[in-house]
Motif scaffolding. Structure first.
Motif, short mmCIF file in Angstrom:
data_model
loop_
_atom_site.label_atom_id
_atom_site.label_comp_id
_atom_site.label_asym_id
_atom_site.label_seq_id
_atom_site.Cartn_x
_atom_site.Cartn_y
_atom_site.Cartn_z
N PHE A 183 -2.65 2.21 4.16
CA PHE A 183 -2.29 3.48 3.11
C PHE A 183 -2.86 2.99 1.93
O PHE A 183 -3.51 4.00 1.25
N MET A 184 -2.44 1.86 1.25
CA MET A 184 -2.75 1.27 -0.01
C MET A 184 -4.30 1.03 -0.42
O MET A 184 -4.79 1.06 -1.45
N LYS A 185 -4.80 0.38 0.52
CA LYS A 185 -6.28 -0.05 0.46
C LYS A 185 -7.13 1.02 0.50
O LYS A 185 -7.34 1.84 0.88
N GLY A 186 -7.80 0.66 -0.69
CA GLY A 186 -9.07 1.63 -1.05
C GLY A 186 -8.68 3.04 -1.50
O GLY A 186 -9.51 3.78 -1.93
N PRO A 228 -1.19 10.49 -3.18
CA PRO A 228 -0.18 10.56 -2.12
C PRO A 228 -0.20 9.66 -1.11
O PRO A 228 1.04 9.13 -0.90
N LYS A 229 -1.31 9.15 -0.55
CA LYS A 229 -1.47 8.33 0.35
C LYS A 229 -1.07 6.90 -0.12
O LYS A 229 -0.31 6.13 0.50
N TRP A 230 -1.33 6.54 -1.31
CA TRP A 230 -1.07 5.28 -2.09
C TRP A 230 0.47 5.14 -2.40
O TRP A 230 1.04 4.24 -1.94
N PHE A 231 1.25 6.34 -2.80
CA PHE A 231 2.69 6.32 -2.90
C PHE A 231 3.24 6.07 -1.46
O PHE A 231 4.38 5.75 -1.41
N THR A 232 2.72 6.90 -0.44
CA THR A 232 3.22 6.87 0.79
C THR A 232 3.33 5.39 1.33
O THR A 232 4.34 4.72 1.91
N GLY A 233 2.27 4.48 0.89
CA GLY A 233 2.20 3.02 1.53
C GLY A 233 3.19 2.09 0.77
O GLY A 233 3.84 1.28 0.98
N LEU A 234 3.22 2.61 -0.64
CA LEU A 234 4.22 1.95 -1.61
C LEU A 234 5.73 2.28 -1.16
O LEU A 234 6.56 1.40 -1.04
N SER A 235 6.08 3.44 -0.71
CA SER A 235 7.41 3.79 -0.35
C SER A 235 7.65 2.83 0.86
O SER A 235 8.72 2.46 1.07
N ILE A 236 6.76 2.65 1.87
CA ILE A 236 7.06 1.99 3.20
C ILE A 236 7.31 0.92 2.87
O ILE A 236 8.45 0.27 3.28
#
Length: 90
Positions: free
Chosen positions: A23-26, A32-40
């Motif tokens: 989710f965080m790469k690229g 929102p996708k970056w925040f989802t990866g960070l949240s996980i």
């Protein structure tokens, strides 16, 4: 044989780390996708810390990852093998 308390790390740990990185790469920061990866990643880290604090607060020792018997951990000592089954501690 892993005791039940350690199974979540083996079952969920690597897939959640991979999903978080995916989710965080690229992605641009603050999307929102970056925040989802960070949240996980944050939830996984918090779960690990909560589990460690739980075992330390009980002061009863923690179960061996192989046989499940409690190992009394003394301050400033390192155990490499379980005194009950003799296998390397995880």
């Amino acid at each position: 044989m892993n005791s039940p308390y350690r199974k979540w790390k083996h079952i969920l740990g690597l897939p959640l780390i991979a999903l978080s990185a995916l989710f965080m790469k690229g992605e641009p920061e603050l999307s929102p996708k970056w925040f989802t990866g960070l949240s996980i990643a944050l939830v996984l880290g918090a779960a690990y810390l909560i589990e460690e604090i739980y075992w330390m607060s009980q002061r009863l020792g923690r179960p061996c990852g192989h046989c499940g018997k409690k190992i009394q951990m003394k301050s400033f000592s390192v155990h490499a093998n379980c005194p009950h089954c003799g296998l390397e501690l995880e």
